[in-house]
Design a protein around this motif. Structure first.
Motif, short mmCIF file in Angstrom:
data_model
loop_
_atom_site.label_atom_id
_atom_site.label_comp_id
_atom_site.label_asym_id
_atom_site.label_seq_id
_atom_site.Cartn_x
_atom_site.Cartn_y
_atom_site.Cartn_z
N LEU A 1 0.85 -1.19 0.00
CA LEU A 1 0.00 0.00 0.00
C LEU A 1 0.88 1.23 0.00
CD1 LEU A 1 -2.88 -0.85 2.51
CD2 LEU A 1 -3.12 -0.35 0.07
N GLU A 2 0.79 2.02 -1.05
CA GLU A 2 1.57 3.26 -1.15
C GLU A 2 0.83 4.43 -0.52
OE1 GLU A 2 4.13 4.91 -4.80
OE2 GLU A 2 1.97 5.19 -5.07
N THR A 3 -0.49 4.37 -0.53
CA THR A 3 -1.32 5.46 0.00
C THR A 3 -1.35 5.40 1.51
OG1 THR A 3 -2.70 5.31 -1.98
CG2 THR A 3 -3.60 6.52 -0.08
N PRO A 4 -0.98 6.48 2.20
CA PRO A 4 -1.03 6.47 3.67
C PRO A 4 -2.47 6.29 4.19
CG PRO A 4 0.24 8.34 2.85
CD PRO A 4 -0.48 7.76 1.67
N LEU A 5 -2.62 5.44 5.19
CA LEU A 5 -3.91 5.23 5.85
C LEU A 5 -3.70 5.33 7.34
CD1 LEU A 5 -5.21 2.09 3.88
CD2 LEU A 5 -5.99 4.45 3.58
N ASP A 6 -4.77 5.69 8.07
CA ASP A 6 -4.64 5.66 9.52
C ASP A 6 -4.60 4.18 9.96
OD1 ASP A 6 -7.26 4.58 10.16
OD2 ASP A 6 -8.10 6.58 9.86
N PRO A 7 -4.12 3.89 11.17
CA PRO A 7 -3.90 2.49 11.57
C PRO A 7 -5.13 1.61 11.43
CG PRO A 7 -2.81 3.96 13.11
CD PRO A 7 -3.60 4.84 12.18
N ALA A 8 -6.31 2.12 11.79
CA ALA A 8 -7.52 1.30 11.69
C ALA A 8 -7.85 0.98 10.24
CB ALA A 8 -8.70 2.02 12.35
N GLU A 9 -7.71 1.98 9.35
CA GLU A 9 -7.97 1.73 7.93
C GLU A 9 -6.96 0.76 7.34
OE1 GLU A 9 -9.94 5.66 5.94
OE2 GLU A 9 -7.85 5.83 6.55
N ALA A 10 -5.70 0.91 7.73
CA ALA A 10 -4.66 0.02 7.21
C ALA A 10 -4.90 -1.41 7.66
CB ALA A 10 -3.29 0.51 7.68
N GLU A 11 -5.32 -1.58 8.92
CA GLU A 11 -5.59 -2.93 9.41
C GLU A 11 -6.77 -3.55 8.67
OE1 GLU A 11 -7.27 -4.55 13.56
OE2 GLU A 11 -5.15 -4.00 13.64
N GLU A 12 -7.82 -2.78 8.46
CA GLU A 12 -8.97 -3.32 7.73
C GLU A 12 -8.59 -3.68 6.30
OE1 GLU A 12 -12.94 -1.69 5.69
OE2 GLU A 12 -12.89 -1.29 7.85
N ALA A 13 -7.76 -2.85 5.66
CA ALA A 13 -7.34 -3.14 4.29
C ALA A 13 -6.54 -4.44 4.24
CB ALA A 13 -6.52 -1.98 3.74
N ALA A 14 -5.60 -4.60 5.17
CA ALA A 14 -4.77 -5.80 5.19
C ALA A 14 -5.59 -7.04 5.50
CB ALA A 14 -3.65 -5.64 6.20
N LEU A 15 -6.51 -6.92 6.45
CA LEU A 15 -7.35 -8.07 6.78
C LEU A 15 -8.29 -8.41 5.63
CD1 LEU A 15 -8.21 -10.17 8.87
CD2 LEU A 15 -9.85 -8.51 9.76
N GLY A 16 -8.82 -7.39 4.97
CA GLY A 16 -9.68 -7.63 3.82
C GLY A 16 -8.94 -8.37 2.72
N TRP A 17 -7.66 -8.03 2.53
CA TRP A 17 -6.84 -8.76 1.55
C TRP A 17 -6.76 -10.23 1.93
CZ3 TRP A 17 -3.82 -6.78 -2.64
CH2 TRP A 17 -2.98 -7.74 -3.23
N LEU A 18 -6.42 -10.49 3.19
CA LEU A 18 -6.29 -11.87 3.65
C LEU A 18 -7.59 -12.65 3.48
CD1 LEU A 18 -4.29 -11.74 7.01
CD2 LEU A 18 -3.57 -12.77 4.86
N LEU A 19 -8.68 -12.09 3.96
CA LEU A 19 -9.95 -12.82 3.94
C LEU A 19 -10.44 -13.07 2.52
CD1 LEU A 19 -11.83 -11.09 6.90
CD2 LEU A 19 -10.45 -13.17 6.92
N ALA A 20 -10.08 -12.19 1.59
CA ALA A 20 -10.51 -12.37 0.20
C ALA A 20 -9.77 -13.51 -0.48
CB ALA A 20 -10.27 -11.08 -0.58
N ARG A 21 -8.63 -13.92 0.05
CA ARG A 21 -7.83 -14.97 -0.59
C ARG A 21 -8.33 -16.37 -0.25
NH1 ARG A 21 -5.24 -13.67 -4.85
NH2 ARG A 21 -3.81 -15.41 -4.51
N TYR A 22 -9.34 -16.48 0.59
CA TYR A 22 -9.87 -17.79 0.98
C TYR A 22 -10.58 -18.46 -0.20
CZ TYR A 22 -12.93 -21.25 3.17
OH TYR A 22 -13.58 -22.41 3.50
N ARG A 23 -10.35 -19.77 -0.33
CA ARG A 23 -11.09 -20.59 -1.27
C ARG A 23 -11.42 -21.93 -0.60
NH1 ARG A 23 -11.31 -16.53 -3.42
NH2 ARG A 23 -11.08 -15.96 -5.63
N PHE A 24 -12.59 -22.46 -0.89
CA PHE A 24 -12.96 -23.79 -0.41
C PHE A 24 -12.96 -24.70 -1.64
CE2 PHE A 24 -16.04 -27.10 0.91
CZ PHE A 24 -15.38 -27.53 2.06
N ASP A 25 -11.86 -25.38 -1.85
CA ASP A 25 -11.66 -26.17 -3.07
C ASP A 25 -11.59 -27.67 -2.81
OD1 ASP A 25 -11.55 -24.02 -4.87
OD2 ASP A 25 -9.46 -23.63 -4.37
N ARG A 26 -12.09 -28.12 -1.68
CA ARG A 26 -11.93 -29.52 -1.32
C ARG A 26 -12.57 -30.46 -2.34
NH1 ARG A 26 -13.56 -32.35 4.47
NH2 ARG A 26 -12.96 -34.46 3.91
N TYR A 27 -13.68 -30.06 -2.93
CA TYR A 27 -14.45 -30.98 -3.76
C TYR A 27 -14.38 -30.64 -5.26
CZ TYR A 27 -16.24 -32.23 0.78
OH TYR A 27 -16.33 -32.63 2.09
#
Length: 474
Positions: free
Chosen positions: A105-131
């Motif tokens: 992230l090049e754009t400065p964000l306040d700590p709460a916004e930066a944490e939400e952005a990083a967590l949103g990235w992580l949670l979006a990478r989930y896939r349920f591909d077992r079947y």
């Protein structure tokens, strides 16, 4: 299933600053400040953005090429402040489809916004591909933004992924025995102690409601009991509804209502995901997890409408609908939890359709008599973007759960205030005010940033934030 997802989340959580030179910068562009943002780009980059119709809409993205044909930077639309309030995890939309590489992230964000952005990235990478064949997509990682605890977010994502995996699994592979196995695996990972009471032993141990609900299934009902942490630390007990499939029992559901009932153990799955967060982060508390794991099936052994059952606490319950079984199994588990007088009891359950009618699939209703706890939860929900809303334990409805022939009615007639009367029913089995009940949905009906369609660990992150604030980390 779970291990692969957890490893992916951990890897995506923490890319070190050593790789910053090789990373692709992400510039967040607010749609209401589009021209200002474009003016800060090189003229060729700004022209490329205009030629491609990039307007900064929330979640929209555009890769800007470098001289060699690679990606020089990515513009990600940040919308307007009003749009960001309406849509959580705006960066997750780009994370879902990002090409392979490391981004920052090049754009400065306040700590709460930066944490939400990083967590949103992580949670979006989930896939349920077992079947199915695993989807072919790049390994896209986000460098930890400045001021964000990447290791902590990785452990939170692991807990969310664990809960999602358990809920997404079909009931033929996630029955009471498999749920018990998942709890055993988690306890082994964290050095917790675990005990299980199953089948007719439930009667000997005085868990008659759990036995009654689950006795008709091919898999024996059971109570899973896990403990972790310093015995002298403050005790927090989590109780999760583990109805691995709910036919409705003899008051059988129509097919249209049975389709998603594999998720009726969503409370148990979310509690296990939350337990992973607590244990992996080393919160300074004594944790107990209680999960009544059953299947509400139909057979000659099914409990019946009109039956009067005696609970662990001694209260009698008239069964006026066998499809209101979740509160029955929770009642015995809550009574057990109260016997130890913990500092806090939290129960989580996919309990009522009335909760969805009241607040929809995204906002979780919660109930408590503890005003301080309610205020802490409400603040945490906003802070970590995990929405919930306090609902009233309205005393005027107490009479609705008192049938006259027994102490309690599991399904008051009329259908009004169904989530409230269910919470009032559960409160009769808790002997303290430091208790909160969460009537979760545990499902995302259509994909949203950071939340693929399917299972969801609702309210766990907000509860974790409150526990961290109250008890601290080792």
């Amino acid at each position: 299933m779970t291990d692969e997802s957890v490893e992916i989340s951990s890897g995506a959580a923490a890319e070190t600053s050593d790789e910053e030179q090789a990373s692709v910068p992400i510039t967040l562009v607010a749609s209401d400040k589009l021209e200002e943002a474009l003016a800060r780009l090189a003229p060729a980059e700004a022209a490329w953005a205009r030629a491609n119709g990039f307007r900064g809409a929330l979640g929209a993205s555009l890769a800007l090429p470098d001289a060699e044909g690679g990606i020089a930077r990515v513009l990600v639309g940040w919308g307007t402040p009003a749009e960001r309030r309406r849509t959580r995890f705006g960066l997750g939309r780009f994370a879902d489809t990002a090409p392979s590489g490391i981004y920052r992230l090049e754009t400065p964000l306040d700590p709460a916004e930066a944490e939400e952005a990083a967590l949103g990235w992580l949670l979006a990478r989930y896939r349920f591909d077992r079947y199915r064949k695993a989807s072919e997509r790049g390994e896209a990682h986000l460098a930890v933004p400045e001021g964000v605890d990447g290791e902590r977010l990785g452990k939170i994502a692991e807990g969310v992924f664990l809960a999602r995996d358990l809920i997404n699994a079909p009931a033929n592979e996630m029955g009471p025995a498999a749920l018990e196995a998942a709890a055993h695996k988690l306890s082994e990972r964290h050095g917790a102690e675990i005990g299980v009471t199953s089948g007719d032993a439930l009667l000997d141990a005085n868990f008659p409601l759990i036995h009654a609900v689950g006795r008709a299934s091919a898999e024996a009902p059971r109570l899973i009991d896990m403990t972790w942490g310093d015995a002298d630390a403050p005790l927090v007990t989590l109780v999760g509804k583990g109805v691995c499939f709910d036919t409705g029992g003899l008051d059988i559901k129509p097919a249209s209502s049975m389709g998603l009932m594999k998720k009726d153990m969503g409370g148990a799955a979310t509690v296990l995901g939350l337990a992973h967060m607590i244990m992996s982060l080393g919160l300074k508390l004594r944790l107990r997890v209680l999960i009544p794991a059953v299947e509400n099936a139909v057979s000659g052994a099914s409990f019946r409408p009109g039956d009067i059952l005696r609970s662990r606490k001694g209260l009698t319950v008239e069964v006026n609908n066998t499809d209101a079984e979740g509160r029955l199994v929770l009642a015995d588990a809550l009574a057990l939890a109260s016997e130890e007088a913990p500092g806090l009891i939290i129960d989580m359950a996919t309990l009522t359709g009335a909760a969805r009618v009241a607040l929809g699939p995204e906002v979780v209703p919660f109930y408590t008599d503890d005003d301080t706890l309610a205020a802490d939860l409400a603040r945490a929900a906003v802070r970590v973007s995990d929405p919930m809303w306090r609902m009233p334990l309205w005393p005027g409805y107490e009479a609705d759960i008192e049938p006259g022939i027994a102490d309690l009615d599991n399904a008051p007639a009329g259908g009004m205030a169904g989530s409230i009367t269910a919470a009032l029913f559960l409160r009769r089995f808790v002997d303290q005010t430091a208790w909160a009940h969460f009537d979760i949905y545990a499902w995302t009906p259509k994909p949203k940033p950071g939340r693929p369609k399917g299972a969801e660990a609702q309210a766990a992150r907000a509860i974790l934030a409150v526990l961290e604030q109250r008890y601290g980390r080792s």
